[in-house]
Enzyme design. Sequence first.
Site, PDB file in Angstrom:
ATOM      1  N   GLN A   1       8.064  71.675  59.900  1.00 37.48           N
ATOM      2  CA  GLN A   1       8.885  70.710  59.179  1.00 37.48           C
ATOM      3  C   GLN A   1       9.497  71.339  57.943  1.00 37.48           C
ATOM      4  O   GLN A   1      10.670  71.152  57.651  1.00 37.48           O
ATOM      5  CB  GLN A   1       8.022  69.513  58.758  1.00 37.48           C
ATOM      6  CG  GLN A   1       7.751  68.561  59.885  1.00 37.48           C
ATOM      7  CD  GLN A   1       9.039  67.976  60.398  1.00 37.48           C
ATOM      8  OE1 GLN A   1       9.707  67.238  59.715  1.00 37.48           O
ATOM      9  NE2 GLN A   1       9.416  68.355  61.598  1.00 37.48           N
TER      10      GLN A   1
ATOM     11  N   GLU B   1      10.607  66.012  54.359  1.00 38.11           N
ATOM     12  CA  GLU B   1      11.805  66.038  53.521  1.00 38.11           C
ATOM     13  C   GLU B   1      11.628  66.881  52.260  1.00 38.11           C
ATOM     14  O   GLU B   1      12.604  67.272  51.630  1.00 38.11           O
ATOM     15  CB  GLU B   1      12.218  64.605  53.164  1.00 38.11           C
ATOM     16  CG  GLU B   1      12.544  63.831  54.438  1.00 38.11           C
ATOM     17  CD  GLU B   1      13.095  62.440  54.211  1.00 38.11           C
ATOM     18  OE1 GLU B   1      13.795  61.959  55.102  1.00 38.11           O
ATOM     19  OE2 GLU B   1      12.821  61.839  53.154  1.00 38.11           O
TER      20      GLU B   1
ATOM     21  N   ILE C   1      10.286  62.595  66.357  1.00 34.32           N
ATOM     22  CA  ILE C   1      11.673  63.071  66.377  1.00 34.32           C
ATOM     23  C   ILE C   1      11.725  64.598  66.348  1.00 34.32           C
ATOM     24  O   ILE C   1      12.670  65.201  65.851  1.00 34.32           O
ATOM     25  CB  ILE C   1      12.494  62.441  65.232  1.00 34.32           C
ATOM     26  CG1 ILE C   1      11.930  62.786  63.852  1.00 34.32           C
ATOM     27  CG2 ILE C   1      12.526  60.934  65.387  1.00 34.32           C
ATOM     28  CD1 ILE C   1      12.829  62.293  62.696  1.00 34.32           C
TER      29      ILE C   1
ATOM     30  N   VAL D   1       5.743  65.644  54.607  1.00 35.54           N
ATOM     31  CA  VAL D   1       6.333  66.905  54.136  1.00 35.54           C
ATOM     32  C   VAL D   1       7.733  67.125  54.691  1.00 35.54           C
ATOM     33  O   VAL D   1       8.408  68.061  54.292  1.00 35.54           O
ATOM     34  CB  VAL D   1       5.491  68.139  54.519  1.00 35.54           C
ATOM     35  CG1 VAL D   1       4.164  68.128  53.810  1.00 35.54           C
ATOM     36  CG2 VAL D   1       5.296  68.229  56.028  1.00 35.54           C
TER      37      VAL D   1
ATOM     38  N   ARG E   1      -3.243  65.928  51.846  1.00 41.51           N
ATOM     39  CA  ARG E   1      -3.894  66.593  52.974  1.00 41.51           C
ATOM     40  C   ARG E   1      -2.850  66.910  54.044  1.00 41.51           C
ATOM     41  O   ARG E   1      -2.070  66.038  54.435  1.00 41.51           O
ATOM     42  CB  ARG E   1      -4.967  65.680  53.573  1.00 41.51           C
ATOM     43  CG  ARG E   1      -5.806  66.395  54.629  1.00 41.51           C
ATOM     44  CD  ARG E   1      -6.732  65.457  55.395  1.00 41.51           C
ATOM     45  NE  ARG E   1      -7.570  64.596  54.558  1.00 41.51           N
ATOM     46  CZ  ARG E   1      -8.647  64.979  53.888  1.00 41.51           C
ATOM     47  NH1 ARG E   1      -9.049  66.235  53.944  1.00 41.51           N
ATOM     48  NH2 ARG E   1      -9.331  64.111  53.167  1.00 41.51           N
ATOM     49  N   ILE E   2      -2.843  68.143  54.469  1.00 42.39           N
ATOM     50  CA  ILE E   2      -1.910  68.553  55.522  1.00 42.39           C
ATOM     51  C   ILE E   2      -2.591  68.300  56.863  1.00 42.39           C
ATOM     52  O   ILE E   2      -3.615  68.904  57.191  1.00 42.39           O
ATOM     53  CB  ILE E   2      -1.518  70.029  55.348  1.00 42.39           C
ATOM     54  CG1 ILE E   2      -0.818  70.229  53.998  1.00 42.39           C
ATOM     55  CG2 ILE E   2      -0.609  70.481  56.497  1.00 42.39           C
ATOM     56  CD1 ILE E   2       0.417  69.359  53.767  1.00 42.39           C
ATOM     57  N   LEU E   3      -2.033  67.367  57.619  1.00 42.40           N
ATOM     58  CA  LEU E   3      -2.703  66.897  58.831  1.00 42.40           C
ATOM     59  C   LEU E   3      -2.740  67.983  59.899  1.00 42.40           C
ATOM     60  O   LEU E   3      -3.735  68.137  60.604  1.00 42.40           O
ATOM     61  CB  LEU E   3      -1.978  65.658  59.363  1.00 42.40           C
ATOM     62  CG  LEU E   3      -1.913  64.504  58.353  1.00 42.40           C
ATOM     63  CD1 LEU E   3      -0.927  63.434  58.824  1.00 42.40           C
ATOM     64  CD2 LEU E   3      -3.299  63.895  58.149  1.00 42.40           C
ATOM     65  N   ASN E   4      -1.633  68.712  60.000  1.00 39.76           N
ATOM     66  CA  ASN E   4      -1.551  69.783  60.987  1.00 39.76           C
ATOM     67  C   ASN E   4      -0.694  70.897  60.386  1.00 39.76           C
ATOM     68  O   ASN E   4       0.532  70.803  60.366  1.00 39.76           O
ATOM     69  CB  ASN E   4      -0.923  69.252  62.286  1.00 39.76           C
ATOM     70  CG  ASN E   4      -0.779  70.342  63.332  1.00 39.76           C
ATOM     71  OD1 ASN E   4      -1.066  71.515  63.090  1.00 39.76           O
ATOM     72  ND2 ASN E   4      -0.325  69.944  64.509  1.00 39.76           N
ATOM     73  N   PRO E   5      -1.331  71.924  59.849  1.00 37.54           N
ATOM     74  CA  PRO E   5      -0.563  72.958  59.137  1.00 37.54           C
ATOM     75  C   PRO E   5       0.528  73.592  60.002  1.00 37.54           C
ATOM     76  O   PRO E   5       1.544  74.051  59.472  1.00 37.54           O
ATOM     77  CB  PRO E   5      -1.626  74.003  58.774  1.00 37.54           C
ATOM     78  CG  PRO E   5      -2.921  73.269  58.806  1.00 37.54           C
ATOM     79  CD  PRO E   5      -2.778  72.177  59.828  1.00 37.54           C
TER      80      PRO E   5
END
Lengths: 317, 742
Positions: free
Chosen positions: B635, B702, B481, B700, B625-629
Site C-alpha cells: 500500500q 493513504e 480494492i 496506511v 499496529r501493522i496488520l500485515n506488513p
Amino acid sequence: MRPFTYQRVATAAEAAAAVAGNPAAKFLAGGTNLLDLMKLEIERPAHLVDVQDIEGLNAIEQTGDGGLRIGALVSNTALAADERVRRDYGVLTRAIVAGASGQLRNKATTAGNLLQRTRCPYFYDPNLPCNKRNPGSGCAALEGYSRQLAVIGTSDKCIATYPGDMAIALRVLDATVETVQPDGTERTIPFGEFHRLPGDAPEKDNVLAHGELITAVTLPRPIGGEHVYHKVRDRASYAFALVSVAAVIQPDGTGRVAFGGVAHKPWRVEAAEAAMPQGAAAVTAQVFADARPTEHNAFKLPLATRALAGVLAEAKG
Amino acid sequence: MDFNQPAGTNLFDNARVIGKPTPRIDGPLKTTGTAPYAYERHDVAPDAAYGYILGAAIAKGRISAMNVAEARRAPGVVAIVAAPDVAPVGKGMGNVAPLFGGSDVAHYHQAIAVVVAETFEQARAAAALIRVDYDRTPGAFDLARAAPHAGAEEQDDGAGDGGDPQSQQTPKRIGDFADAFAAAPVKVDATYTTPDESHAMIEPHATIAGWDGDKLTLWTSNQMIAWSKSSMAKILGIAEENVRLDSPYIGGGFGSKLFVRADAVCAALAAKEAGRPVKIALQRPLIANNTAHRHATIQRIRLGAGRDGRITAIAHECWSGNLDGQSGEDGTAQTPVLYAGANRLVASRVTHLDLPEGNAMRAPGEAVGHLALEVAMDELAEATGMDPVALRLANEPTGEVPGKPGTRYSERNLTRCLTEGAERFGWARRNARPGAVRDGRWLVGMGVAAGYRGAPTQKSAARVRLEADGLLVVETDMTDIGTGSYTIIAQTAAETMGLPLDRVSVRLGDSAFPAAAGSGGQWGAASSTAGVYAACVALRRKIGEQLGFAADDATFADGRITAGDRSWALTDAGAQVAEDGIAFGDFQKGYDLGTYAGHFAEVAVDAFTGVTRIRRMLAVCDAGRILNPMSARSQVIGAMVMAAGGALMEELVVDTRFGLFVNHDLAGYEVPVHLDIPHQEVVFLDTVDPVSTPLKAKGVGELGICGPGAAIANAIYNATGIRVREYPLTLDKYLDQLPQVA
Ligand SMILES: Cc1cc2nc3c(=O)[nH]c(=O)nc-3n(C[C@H](O)[C@H](O)[C@H](O)COP(=O)(O)OP(=O)(O)OC[C@H]3O[C@@H](n4cnc5c(N)ncnc54)[C@H](O)[C@@H]3O)c2cc1C
Ligand code: SF4
C-alpha cells in the site's frame, strides 16, 4: 470501429493493386497504430489488405555498396537487435529501443513505424476540430494545449508533430524508402522527402500515393562515428519525445544531427551541421532559425539546444 | 460491540497471525487470471448484451436534437436508451450532475445515450452513428479566473473571496494570525498550484446489470457497497431491498469507485430496456471526463517564525472549484495537526466550475496539501538557516492538537519517523547548499517531508459461520480494492478463533452480507477488521454458551478451546453462526486519530535537459499496529509511486475553451512507469494505537501519498536551487533557470 473486409496478399504488386483499386482500402502491417485508430474511428477503412505474408519483405540484407536493405516487415525488435545495425548504425538501434514498449516493438514493422500518425491530443477526440482528422474543421491545438506539438515547419492549419523515434535516426543516416507504386513500378524516396510538412493539407503525412506500398528502407554505407540518440520526456520510458536528438559525431567534432518531437517530420538542416564544432547553440541557431513556437512549447527551442549540448559533451567524453 | 474506551491488553498483543507478513490470499487468483473482475463475470449473466455509453460532446448546454435512427438499424443493435427520452435519474451520494437522463448537459462526456448490442464492437460502432445537436452555453472552466482572489493580499482579513460568491468555509482562526505574522522575524509567503488529476486505476468502472422482475443485481466494481446500494435505489427510485451489489474483486479505485457512476446506472437502465442483462465498462476517455477527478488547487501558505525556527503564525488557504453543491479539495486538512504555532488561520474555499465533477481521490485534501505545506516548511528551513529535519522537530506540538483545541493526539511518533528516517536515508550526507552536488551530467539532491493522514474509523459489521468441519466462513460487504482486505480479515478471524489461516474462508463485496466500513479514507483496514473481531467475539460467546464456559476468559488456539482446566475442540458445539459489528463511541471525538510518516527522496536533475529522475525514496511510517506488513508495504509503496506521479508528471490538462480534460487517455495522462521508481524502502514503527480499534490498528493506504511529492520537490530544490511551486514539476517550468550549458 466500422465493419471492414479483410484480405491477405502474397506479393507486393498484388498488395499495391488491391489498395489502389479501392479508395477505402488500407494496408495492415503490425496493426499497433492502425487498429487503435480504427477503434476510435479516426481511421475508417472499409477494406484491409494485410501485407504480413508478402515474401521477401522480412529480411535485412547487405546491399551492393556496403549498406543495408531493411525489409518493410522487419519488426522493430529484430531491426534493433541486428548485429550489423548495432555495430554500424547504433543510432538506429538506440532510437528504436527508446520507443514504445517491448511488446509493441515485437509487433511493429519498419514500414508501419514510419507511418504512425501524430499524437496531438485533439486528433484523438472526434468531438473537437482537427484538420488532420477532419479536413476543414479547424485546428483545436493552435490556440489550445500544444505543449507536445511542433515548433517549426508548422502551418496555420496544423502544428502536429511526427511522433516517432526510429525515423529520426533514419533521417540522420540518409536512408531511402523503396516503394512499389500502384502501376507496379518501383521508386526510391530520399528520407528527407518522405514525410511532408502540414501546409494546407495536414491530412497527408507523407508523399506516398494511395496504394503505394513500402517494400524496404535502405541504409547507405556506414559512416562510423559516435552514434547517439537522446530522447527527452517527462517520464523515463513509454512516452513520446518532447524533443529527441539523433546524432552521429565524428572524432574531429564534425557530425550530423536530426531532431524529433519538433516538427511534422524528422527535422534536419544539413547546412547547419558545419557549425557542429562550434557547439550546440551554433547549430540550433540555424536549425531552428524559422521556428514559430506557441506559448506552451517555446521551451522546446532551448531544450533542443541543451539536449544537443549534452550529446556533444558526452560524445567528447 | 461498542468501542467506548481505549483498548486494554488483549489477544492481539500476543498475536500469532496478525502482524505477521502474510502473502495475499487472492494473490494466486490475481496472477492466474482467476479472480474475475466485473466485466469478466461471464458465469453470472451468460446472455449479457454489451452496452456502450455515448458521452456529451459539449461541456455545458442542452441537447436540442438527438437522432438514433441510423444507430438503431446498425448490425447487432438490441436497444438504445437516449437521455432526452428519460427523466433525469435521482442523485445518489457523491453525484452532482445526474448520471443519466434529460436534455441538459452539465459537463463534457456526461452520458447521453447507451447503445446495447450483441457485441462490444457493434455497440461502439452504432454509438458513433447517433447524431446529436447541441445548444452550447458558456461555462466557467478556469480555476484561476473563477477564483481571482486566490493567493491575493486581501485574503488577510479572512473574509470571503469577493469575486467568488461560492466561497464556503469561514476561515478557522486561533489567536491572531495577522499580527503574529507581521511581527515574525522570519517569514515565508508562497502560493502553490496543483492540477486536476485522474485516478487512472487499471480496471475501468464496469458493471453487469440484470433484472429479475423488480429486483436488480449489479455485478460491479465498487468500493462502498452499502452506500452504493442505497444510492442506486435512490437514483432509480426503487426500493433498497430490490437492489443487490456484488463486487468481490476490484482492479483499483483510489476513490473513483466510492460512489455509483454512469456504468452502473446506464447498465441498469439498458438492461431494463433490452430485457436481458447488459454489461458496460467505461472507455478510458470517459474516466477522465465522465467520472470524478481530483480537483486542482491554488494554495497560499504563510509561515511566520522566530529565528530559532519556531512557528508563531501559520496560515493555509486553499481554493478549488467544482460543480454546484459539491465540496472542493481541502488542501488544508493536515495543517491544524502537523506543527505547533499559537496563531493560526486555515480556510478552504470552493468556487463554481463547469468541469466534470471533482471528488475524492486517494487522501483527498492531504495528498495535495502536503505539496504546499511541506515545501513551505522547506522554504522556512532555508530562511532560518536550519536543517529541514531539525526545523520540523523544533515545531513538534506538545499537548493538544494546536489547530483543534480540545483535541488530543491518540498516538503520534512523527519525531521518530523523521529522526529514524534521517538516519536510514543518510540525511547527514546531504549538502545543505543547493546545486552543489554533481554526478556527471546530473545535479543530485535530497529532500524531506513530514506526512500526516487522518485515520478515521467507521462502523463495520460481519457474519462468521463455523461449519461442522471446522471451516470458518467470514461474510461482510467489505471490499478488497487490491489492498489486501481478504487477507487481513482472514488473519483477524484466524487470530480470534484460534484457527490456522487456511481454515478461514473470506467472502466480500456482496450487499447481502452485513454492512462493513468499505474501502475509503484509509478507514477500511482498521474498521473492517474490528468488525470481524466483534463478530468472532460473538461467535466465541455463542460457543461458550453451548459448551458452558465463559468465552471471554477462554483461550482459543490451534483449533481448540481452553477454559480453566477444561478443553474442547472448536467444533464440539457443531456448526454455529454469529453476526455483530463494531460501533465507535464518541470518546474518539476527543482525539485526533492520525497516521504519520517521515518521507525522504533523492533525485537527480539532468543539468542539460532538466529531466528529473528519482533515485530512491524512503518512508518511515507510524500507523499503529501493522496488520500485515507485506500488504501494508505494498500500500505504501503504491502510494509513493502515485505521489511521485503527482509531483513530476500527472496532470489532467484543462482546455478552457472547450471545457474538458484534453489528455483523456493513458498516452496523454502520464503516470510513472517502472523505470521512474528505481528504489523504495518502507519502514513501519512498532507502535500501537489503543484509541483506534481493539486491534490498535490504523490505515496506511493513504499515508504513503501524503508527503513524498513534497520530499521530491524539496530534493529538486536541493539539487538545483530552483523552486517551482506549480505542479507537476516538469522541466519546461525551470529549464531557463538551469546552469548555462551551450
Ligand atoms: C502505447 C504506444 C506507445 C508508443 N510509443 C512509441 C514511441 O515512444 N516511439 C515511437 O516511435 N513509436 C511509438 N509507438 C508507435 C509504434 O511505433 C507504431 O504503432 C508502430 O511502429 C506501427 O507499426 P505497425 O507495423 O504496427 O503499423 P500498422 O499499425 O500496421 O500500420 C500503420 C500505418 O502504416 C500503413 N502501412 C503499414 N505497412 C505499410 C507498407 N508496407 N506500405 C505502406 N503503408 C503501410 C498502414 O496502412 C497504416 O496506415 C507507440 C505505440 C503505442 C500503441
Ligand atoms: S495540430 Fe494538427 S493534429 Fe492537432 S488539432 Fe491541429 S490539425 Fe489536428
